[in-house]
Design a protein around this motif. Structure first.
Motif: not given
Length: 194
Positions: A69, A100-101, A103-107, A139
């Motif tokens: 985060q 999962i997280r 993939n949201e911030v640095k796929p 995944q």
């Protein structure tokens, strides 16, 4: 000050009610709160860690998950998870949430970790249980994952389920469900196996 008090109360509430919440979620919520406190109120974070004896409840992936985060901590979080995966010590339940997280911030980094996971399994077959393979399926089997990486995962599943007479009865249904769920991908990527 209000935010710090609220975070401290939330950590206390998690401790007081942890029997009513699955451990995985308690640990992830606690790690998120502590991560924010470490950044914005380090003295309070240290006090709470000491008061509730929280240090030994962290693992590398859980800690890395909470660091995602903070954009300045993403690279070190990824490195910590990759080391954990490569050592074979990563908790797959936490790893799923991390992926999962991430993939949201640095796929762009997700594939590197998936590559580490499948390499460990290939070098030490059986290091991933059927349950872990089942959890990781979503995944690996996605449109944005290269076909070669998906195929390597499929081969790992086929190896793990190759002789179902060796699979304990309680895991046999899981093995069948896993195989059923990957059949369309096998037919698409590895038609010779279907």
């Amino acid at each position: 000050d209000y935010a710090n008090r609220l975070a401290a109360d939330a950590i206390k509430d998690l401790r007081d009610n942890q029997k009513e919440i699955p451990d995985l979620y308690v640990n992830l919520f606690r790690a998120d709160l502590l991560s924010s406190l470490k950044q914005y109120a380090p003295d309070l974070a240290a006090k709470l860690i000491e008061e509730y004896k929280l240090n030994d409840q962290n693992n590398a992936v859980e800690d890395a998950y909470s660091r995602l985060q903070h954009s300045d901590e993403v690279p070190s979080a990824i490195d910590a998870v990759r080391r954990s995966v490569q050592s074979g010590k990563a908790n797959v339940s936490y790893l799923i949430f991390f992926l999962i997280r991430l993939n949201e911030v640095k796929p762009s980094e997700v594939q590197k970790i998936l590559l580490d996971i499948i390499t460990v399994e290939e070098n030490s077959p059986g290091s991933l249980s059927l349950q872990n393979l089942f959890m990781l399926k979503h995944q690996f089997i996605r449109e944005d994952i290269p076909p070669d990486l998906q195929s390597r995962f499929l081969r790992a599943v086929i190896r793990a389920t190759g002789n179902l007479s060796n699979v304990p009865d309680e895991e046999r249904e899981l093995a069948y469900n896993l195989l059923r769920s990957i059949l369309p991908t096998i037919a698409k990527l590895q038609p010779s196996l279907s």
